[in-house]
Design an enzyme around this catalytic site. Structure first.
Site, PDB file in Angstrom:
ATOM      1  N   ASP A 297       0.854  -1.190   0.000  1.00 23.70           N
ATOM      2  CA  ASP A 297       0.000   0.000   0.000  1.00 23.70           C
ATOM      3  C   ASP A 297       0.894   1.245   0.000  1.00 23.70           C
ATOM      4  O   ASP A 297       1.906   1.308   0.686  1.00 23.70           O
ATOM      5  CB  ASP A 297      -0.910   0.000   1.231  1.00 23.70           C
ATOM      6  CG  ASP A 297      -2.062   0.977   1.086  1.00 23.70           C
ATOM      7  OD1 ASP A 297      -3.207   0.531   0.943  1.00 23.70           O
ATOM      8  OD2 ASP A 297      -1.803   2.213   1.109  1.00 23.70           O
ATOM      9  N   ILE A 298       0.487   2.244  -0.772  1.00 24.49           N
ATOM     10  CA  ILE A 298       1.267   3.472  -0.913  1.00 24.49           C
ATOM     11  C   ILE A 298       1.256   4.300   0.375  1.00 24.49           C
ATOM     12  O   ILE A 298       2.147   5.127   0.592  1.00 24.49           O
ATOM     13  CB  ILE A 298       0.721   4.288  -2.113  1.00 24.49           C
ATOM     14  CG1 ILE A 298       1.774   5.213  -2.675  1.00 24.49           C
ATOM     15  CG2 ILE A 298      -0.551   5.036  -1.753  1.00 24.49           C
ATOM     16  CD1 ILE A 298       1.406   5.807  -4.033  1.00 24.49           C
TER      17      ILE A 298
ATOM     18  N   HIS B 113     -10.374  -5.338  -3.547  1.00 22.47           N
ATOM     19  CA  HIS B 113      -9.043  -5.590  -2.985  1.00 22.47           C
ATOM     20  C   HIS B 113      -9.161  -5.993  -1.532  1.00 22.47           C
ATOM     21  O   HIS B 113     -10.107  -5.590  -0.840  1.00 22.47           O
ATOM     22  CB  HIS B 113      -8.135  -4.372  -3.130  1.00 22.47           C
ATOM     23  CG  HIS B 113      -8.717  -3.112  -2.572  1.00 22.47           C
ATOM     24  ND1 HIS B 113      -9.648  -2.364  -3.257  1.00 22.47           N
ATOM     25  CD2 HIS B 113      -8.516  -2.478  -1.403  1.00 22.47           C
ATOM     26  CE1 HIS B 113      -9.998  -1.310  -2.537  1.00 22.47           C
ATOM     27  NE2 HIS B 113      -9.334  -1.359  -1.383  1.00 22.47           N
TER      28      HIS B 113
HETATM   29  P1  AMP Z   1      -9.763   1.295   0.255  1.00 26.00           P
HETATM   30  O1  AMP Z   1      -9.904   2.541   1.083  1.00 26.00           O
HETATM   31  O2  AMP Z   1     -10.149   0.046   0.985  1.00 26.00           O
HETATM   32  O3  AMP Z   1     -10.443   1.447  -1.084  1.00 26.00           O
HETATM   33  O4  AMP Z   1      -8.218   1.115   0.010  1.00 26.00           O
HETATM   34  C1  AMP Z   1      -7.523   1.713  -1.037  1.00 26.00           C
HETATM   35  C2  AMP Z   1      -6.068   1.676  -0.662  1.00 26.00           C
HETATM   36  O5  AMP Z   1      -5.317   1.865  -1.848  1.00 26.00           O
HETATM   37  C3  AMP Z   1      -5.626   2.757   0.322  1.00 26.00           C
HETATM   38  O6  AMP Z   1      -5.086   2.129   1.476  1.00 26.00           O
HETATM   39  C4  AMP Z   1      -4.583   3.551  -0.455  1.00 26.00           C
HETATM   40  O7  AMP Z   1      -3.507   3.965   0.346  1.00 26.00           O
HETATM   41  C5  AMP Z   1      -4.137   2.548  -1.497  1.00 26.00           C
HETATM   42  N1  AMP Z   1      -3.598   3.101  -2.734  1.00 26.00           N
HETATM   43  C6  AMP Z   1      -4.128   4.081  -3.509  1.00 26.00           C
HETATM   44  N2  AMP Z   1      -3.373   4.291  -4.604  1.00 26.00           N
HETATM   45  C7  AMP Z   1      -2.345   3.405  -4.531  1.00 26.00           C
HETATM   46  C8  AMP Z   1      -1.223   3.104  -5.369  1.00 26.00           C
HETATM   47  N3  AMP Z   1      -0.990   3.773  -6.509  1.00 26.00           N
HETATM   48  N4  AMP Z   1      -0.373   2.129  -4.973  1.00 26.00           N
HETATM   49  C9  AMP Z   1      -0.581   1.462  -3.826  1.00 26.00           C
HETATM   50  N5  AMP Z   1      -1.625   1.675  -3.005  1.00 26.00           N
HETATM   51  C10 AMP Z   1      -2.494   2.641  -3.341  1.00 26.00           C
END
Ligand code: AMP
Length: 128
Positions: free
Chosen positions: A34-35, A105
């Site tokens: 996760d970013i 996810h």
């Molecule tokens: P959710 O809130 O369950 O939809 O989780 C989405 C997750 O995606 C969050 O924890 C973000 O930090 C993560 N995220 C968003 N963009 C990216 C990216 N480019 N690479 C990795 N993680 C990401």
């Protein structure tokens, strides 16, 4: 819930249009860090298919993809060394969960003690 948006960030990662810190990949799933990590280990696992959330995935994905995906989640957690210490899986569905990326996810959280208090869950909003 609205239909699948082809240009969501995880779709773009799956197509190789955006980079990710890859942890694992097979025919069913892709996993990456996760970013914005909310735990010492915070990995996202996404299925190789266009599913908005768990509800969509459970209803529409072929059985072999559902099995392959969940086996990949378990394998990734084990490969990350989390089996003995323990880990938490989270899959957000819809607005009140805080879902922000609309490609199904699963979050794998590990590396620290997880609170049972829902308001202290990783990423949880304090008010409802
Ligand atoms: P959710 O809130 O369950 O939809 O989780 C989405 C997750 O995606 C969050 O924890 C973000 O930090 C993560 N995220 C968003 N963009 C990216 C990216 N480019 N690479 C990795 N993680 C990401």
């Amino acid at each position: 819930m609205s239909s699948y948006e082809q240009n969501n960030v995880f779709a773009r990662i799956l197509r190789g249009e955006l980079p990710c810190k890859k942890v694992y990949e097979d025919e069913f799933a892709l996993a990456f860090h996760d970013i914005n990590p909310l735990a010492p280990v915070h990995v996202l696992v996404i299925p190789k298919g266009e599913y908005v959330s768990n509800a969509d995935f459970a209803a529409a994905a072929p059985p072999e993809l559902i099995v392959g995906f969940w086996r990949a989640v378990a394998k990734i957690a084990k490969d990350l060394g989390l089996d003995s210490s323990g880990y938490r899986l989270v899959a957000n569905h819809g607005a009140q969960s805080g879902q922000s990326v609309f490609h199904f996810h699963v979050h794998i959280f590990g590396g620290k003690m997880m609170p049972h208090d829902m308001t202290k869950l990783p990423g949880a909003a304090a008010k409802g």
